[in-house]
Design a protein around this motif. Structure first.
Motif, PDB file in Angstrom:
ATOM      1  N   ASP A 158       0.806  -1.223   0.000  1.00  0.00           N
ATOM      2  CA  ASP A 158       0.000   0.000   0.000  1.00  0.00           C
ATOM      3  C   ASP A 158       0.833   1.264   0.000  1.00  0.00           C
ATOM      4  OD1 ASP A 158      -2.324  -1.490   0.105  1.00  0.00           O
ATOM      5  OD2 ASP A 158      -2.316  -1.538   2.312  1.00  0.00           O
ATOM      6  N   LYS A 159       2.049   1.148   0.513  1.00  0.00           N
ATOM      7  CA  LYS A 159       2.851   2.357   0.708  1.00  0.00           C
ATOM      8  C   LYS A 159       4.207   2.212   0.041  1.00  0.00           C
ATOM      9  CE  LYS A 159       0.858   3.578   5.150  1.00  0.00           C
ATOM     10  NZ  LYS A 159       0.982   3.319   6.569  1.00  0.00           N
ATOM     11  N   SER A 160       4.731   3.336  -0.386  1.00  0.00           N
ATOM     12  CA  SER A 160       6.111   3.334  -0.873  1.00  0.00           C
ATOM     13  C   SER A 160       6.980   3.989   0.194  1.00  0.00           C
ATOM     14  CB  SER A 160       6.216   4.103  -2.183  1.00  0.00           C
ATOM     15  OG  SER A 160       5.844   5.449  -1.990  1.00  0.00           O
ATOM     16  N   PHE A 161       8.234   3.565   0.225  1.00  0.00           N
ATOM     17  CA  PHE A 161       9.128   4.154   1.225  1.00  0.00           C
ATOM     18  C   PHE A 161      10.499   4.398   0.632  1.00  0.00           C
ATOM     19  CE2 PHE A 161       9.644  -0.418   1.618  1.00  0.00           C
ATOM     20  CZ  PHE A 161      11.002  -0.596   1.797  1.00  0.00           C
ATOM     21  N   PHE A 162      11.143   5.424   1.142  1.00  0.00           N
ATOM     22  CA  PHE A 162      12.508   5.772   0.744  1.00  0.00           C
ATOM     23  C   PHE A 162      13.399   5.593   1.966  1.00  0.00           C
ATOM     24  CE2 PHE A 162      15.565   9.475  -0.326  1.00  0.00           C
ATOM     25  CZ  PHE A 162      16.415   8.646  -1.030  1.00  0.00           C
ATOM     26  N   LEU A 163      14.391   4.730   1.834  1.00  0.00           N
ATOM     27  CA  LEU A 163      15.334   4.456   2.914  1.00  0.00           C
ATOM     28  C   LEU A 163      16.704   4.935   2.454  1.00  0.00           C
ATOM     29  CD1 LEU A 163      16.304   2.996   5.532  1.00  0.00           C
ATOM     30  CD2 LEU A 163      16.415   0.904   4.178  1.00  0.00           C
ATOM     31  N   THR A 164      17.223   5.969   3.112  1.00  0.00           N
ATOM     32  CA  THR A 164      18.461   6.593   2.614  1.00  0.00           C
ATOM     33  C   THR A 164      19.700   5.751   2.896  1.00  0.00           C
ATOM     34  OG1 THR A 164      18.698   7.857   4.673  1.00  0.00           O
ATOM     35  CG2 THR A 164      17.539   8.924   2.839  1.00  0.00           C
ATOM     36  N   THR A 165      19.595   4.766   3.747  1.00  0.00           N
ATOM     37  CA  THR A 165      20.765   4.041   4.289  1.00  0.00           C
ATOM     38  C   THR A 165      21.726   5.088   4.883  1.00  0.00           C
ATOM     39  OG1 THR A 165      21.933   3.810   2.153  1.00  0.00           O
ATOM     40  CG2 THR A 165      20.395   2.062   2.782  1.00  0.00           C
ATOM     41  N   ASP A 166      22.945   5.231   4.374  1.00  0.00           N
ATOM     42  CA  ASP A 166      23.831   6.303   4.843  1.00  0.00           C
ATOM     43  C   ASP A 166      24.082   7.231   3.660  1.00  0.00           C
ATOM     44  OD1 ASP A 166      24.093   5.020   7.271  1.00  0.00           O
ATOM     45  OD2 ASP A 166      26.247   4.628   7.083  1.00  0.00           O
ATOM     46  N   ALA A 167      23.844   8.505   3.835  1.00  0.00           N
ATOM     47  CA  ALA A 167      24.028   9.418   2.709  1.00  0.00           C
ATOM     48  C   ALA A 167      24.287  10.831   3.217  1.00  0.00           C
ATOM     49  CB  ALA A 167      22.790   9.417   1.815  1.00  0.00           C
ATOM     50  N   ILE A 168      25.018  11.599   2.402  1.00  0.00           N
ATOM     51  CA  ILE A 168      25.186  13.019   2.711  1.00  0.00           C
ATOM     52  C   ILE A 168      23.841  13.726   2.505  1.00  0.00           C
ATOM     53  CG2 ILE A 168      27.623  13.073   2.057  1.00  0.00           C
ATOM     54  CD1 ILE A 168      26.733  14.451  -0.586  1.00  0.00           C
ATOM     55  N   LYS A 180       7.919  11.555  -3.746  1.00  0.00           N
ATOM     56  CA  LYS A 180       6.972  10.500  -4.131  1.00  0.00           C
ATOM     57  C   LYS A 180       6.788   9.426  -3.056  1.00  0.00           C
ATOM     58  CE  LYS A 180      10.126   7.678  -6.923  1.00  0.00           C
ATOM     59  NZ  LYS A 180      10.370   7.019  -8.209  1.00  0.00           N
ATOM     60  N   ALA A 181       7.655   9.401  -2.044  1.00  0.00           N
ATOM     61  CA  ALA A 181       7.526   8.366  -1.005  1.00  0.00           C
ATOM     62  C   ALA A 181       6.356   8.682  -0.082  1.00  0.00           C
ATOM     63  CB  ALA A 181       8.812   8.286  -0.193  1.00  0.00           C
ATOM     64  N   ASP A 182       5.698   7.632   0.386  1.00  0.00           N
ATOM     65  CA  ASP A 182       4.676   7.814   1.423  1.00  0.00           C
ATOM     66  C   ASP A 182       5.320   7.960   2.794  1.00  0.00           C
ATOM     67  OD1 ASP A 182       2.358   7.539  -0.244  1.00  0.00           O
ATOM     68  OD2 ASP A 182       2.863   5.397  -0.412  1.00  0.00           O
ATOM     69  N   ILE A 183       6.472   7.313   2.941  1.00  0.00           N
ATOM     70  CA  ILE A 183       7.176   7.393   4.223  1.00  0.00           C
ATOM     71  C   ILE A 183       8.679   7.399   3.933  1.00  0.00           C
ATOM     72  CG2 ILE A 183       6.944   4.875   4.541  1.00  0.00           C
ATOM     73  CD1 ILE A 183       6.742   5.434   7.559  1.00  0.00           C
ATOM     74  N   VAL A 211       7.781  17.414   3.260  1.00  0.00           N
ATOM     75  CA  VAL A 211       8.754  16.309   3.283  1.00  0.00           C
ATOM     76  C   VAL A 211       8.985  15.860   4.724  1.00  0.00           C
ATOM     77  CG1 VAL A 211      11.163  15.695   2.841  1.00  0.00           C
ATOM     78  CG2 VAL A 211       9.862  16.966   1.106  1.00  0.00           C
ATOM     79  N   LYS A 212       9.213  16.827   5.609  1.00  0.00           N
ATOM     80  CA  LYS A 212       9.473  16.480   7.018  1.00  0.00           C
ATOM     81  C   LYS A 212       8.285  15.760   7.643  1.00  0.00           C
ATOM     82  CE  LYS A 212      10.801  20.682   8.295  1.00  0.00           C
ATOM     83  NZ  LYS A 212      11.237  21.721   9.240  1.00  0.00           N
ATOM     84  N   ALA A 213       7.091  16.062   7.173  1.00  0.00           N
ATOM     85  CA  ALA A 213       5.876  15.496   7.773  1.00  0.00           C
ATOM     86  C   ALA A 213       5.758  13.994   7.548  1.00  0.00           C
ATOM     87  CB  ALA A 213       4.647  16.205   7.207  1.00  0.00           C
ATOM     88  N   LYS A 214       6.558  13.441   6.619  1.00  0.00           N
ATOM     89  CA  LYS A 214       6.527  11.989   6.407  1.00  0.00           C
ATOM     90  C   LYS A 214       7.914  11.368   6.629  1.00  0.00           C
ATOM     91  CE  LYS A 214       6.667  12.897   1.422  1.00  0.00           C
ATOM     92  NZ  LYS A 214       6.127  12.608   0.095  1.00  0.00           N
ATOM     93  N   MET A 215       8.757  12.079   7.349  1.00  0.00           N
ATOM     94  CA  MET A 215      10.151  11.651   7.528  1.00  0.00           C
ATOM     95  C   MET A 215      10.418  11.176   8.962  1.00  0.00           C
ATOM     96  SD  MET A 215      13.588  13.888   6.720  1.00  0.00           S
ATOM     97  CE  MET A 215      13.675  13.595   4.952  1.00  0.00           C
ATOM     98  N   TRP A 216      10.878   9.926   9.069  1.00  0.00           N
ATOM     99  CA  TRP A 216      11.356   9.374  10.332  1.00  0.00           C
ATOM    100  C   TRP A 216      12.883   9.389  10.325  1.00  0.00           C
ATOM    101  CZ3 TRP A 216       8.692   7.949  14.634  1.00  0.00           C
ATOM    102  CH2 TRP A 216       7.298   7.833  14.500  1.00  0.00           C
ATOM    103  N   LEU A 217      13.484   9.796  11.420  1.00  0.00           N
ATOM    104  CA  LEU A 217      14.937   9.955  11.503  1.00  0.00           C
ATOM    105  C   LEU A 217      15.555   8.793  12.277  1.00  0.00           C
ATOM    106  CD1 LEU A 217      14.812  13.707  12.578  1.00  0.00           C
ATOM    107  CD2 LEU A 217      15.148  12.828  10.253  1.00  0.00           C
ATOM    108  N   TYR A 218      16.752   8.381  11.839  1.00  0.00           N
ATOM    109  CA  TYR A 218      17.451   7.343  12.594  1.00  0.00           C
ATOM    110  C   TYR A 218      18.945   7.604  12.593  1.00  0.00           C
ATOM    111  CZ  TYR A 218      18.431   5.298   7.970  1.00  0.00           C
ATOM    112  OH  TYR A 218      18.829   5.104   6.677  1.00  0.00           O
TER     113      TYR A 218
END
Ligand SMILES: [Zn+2]
Ligand SMILES: [Zn+2]
Length: 246
Positions: A158-168, A180-183, A211-218
């Motif tokens: 149902d959802k698309s997600f973008f996982l940055t892994t490690d990135a600048i 375009k990501a849902d999360i 963008v921040k409204a659908k962004m989880w930080l780790y």
């Protein structure tokens, strides 16, 4: 404080219809994996596949343990090792060969332990009916060369997600995926000393509100966390937190 946090590795679990056993993809397997997976109740043979984004030890340092445990303890359970083709040789030659070449015979290779799936990043891959785009993300940029981490854009049911892994912090390159990501699962550096190899909180806070409204930080550095919700983010991910991607 995040001193008790584990490394930035994730488990993706799906239950294909008609199959009551969940299938699991481990996204990166760092040196904490033995302990972090135990906390989740997972053993090395609970995975069908492991995806490797890049060759830092917090993303690959648990592979020797996973390989040997599956080979010797779990009856040779085979796990697909999915990674960009260009990482396979350095993963073996520079990281794993010393510990894995000699097992019950003297000339083991990566394929002795894993079913290696070499990706062409531009083709992405499919796993258990889920599609993944593989996005080379600049991670360590030096005068001599740029080290990429292969980020993921996943199309769950149902959802698309973008996982940055490690990135600048690279808003020009990442904005299409942010949009375009849902999360969004975003690595986020904290603290006063900037390594320059991760997006820093002070940079991420400048992103557009939608963008921040659908962004989880780790991240797992031991610094006090700012109030990310007050700054418009979803928040910081805590260990063992899970997300329903539909
Ligand atoms: Zn890294
Ligand atoms: Zn890392």
């Amino acid at each position: 404080m995040a001193a008790d946090n584990f490394q930035s590795n994730m488990v993706l679990e799906t239950t294909p219809s008609g199959d009551e056993q969940p299938k699991r993809l481990l996204i990166d397997c760092g040196s904490d994996a033995r302990h972090s997976l135990r906390k989740l109740g997972c053993m090395p043979n609970d995975f069908e596949a492991v995806y490797i984004s890049h060759l830092h030890s917090d993303h690959i340092g648990g592979l020797e343990w996973m390989a040997l445990a599956n080979y010797f303890i779990f009856d040779g359970h085979r796990v697909d090792l999915i990674t960009a083709r260009e990482l396979i040789e350095p993963l073996w030659e520079h990281s794993l060969r010393g510990g894995l070449e000699t097992s019950d015979h003297g000339n083991s290779t990566l394929s002795s332990y894993f079913d290696v799936i070499a990706l062409e990043p531009e083709d992405g891959f499919e796993w258990q009916g889920l599609k993944f785009d593989v996005i080379p993300a600049a991670h360590v940029v030096t005068e001599e060369k740029t080290m990429f981490s292969f980020a993921l854009f996943g199309h769950a049911k149902d959802k698309s997600f973008f996982l940055t892994t490690d990135a600048i912090f690279d808003p020009d390159a990442h904005m299409p995926f942010y949009k375009k990501a849902d999360i969004i699962f975003q690595d986020c550096e904290l603290g006063p000393r900037r390594s320059g190899v991760h997006a820093h909180y002070d940079q991420l806070v400048t992103l557009p509100a939608e963008v921040k409204a659908k962004m989880w930080l780790y991240h797992y550095q031991a610094y006090d966390k700012p109030d990310a919700k007050a700054d418009g983010f979803c928040g910081f991910i805590s260990p063992e937190q899970s997300f329903d991607l539909g």
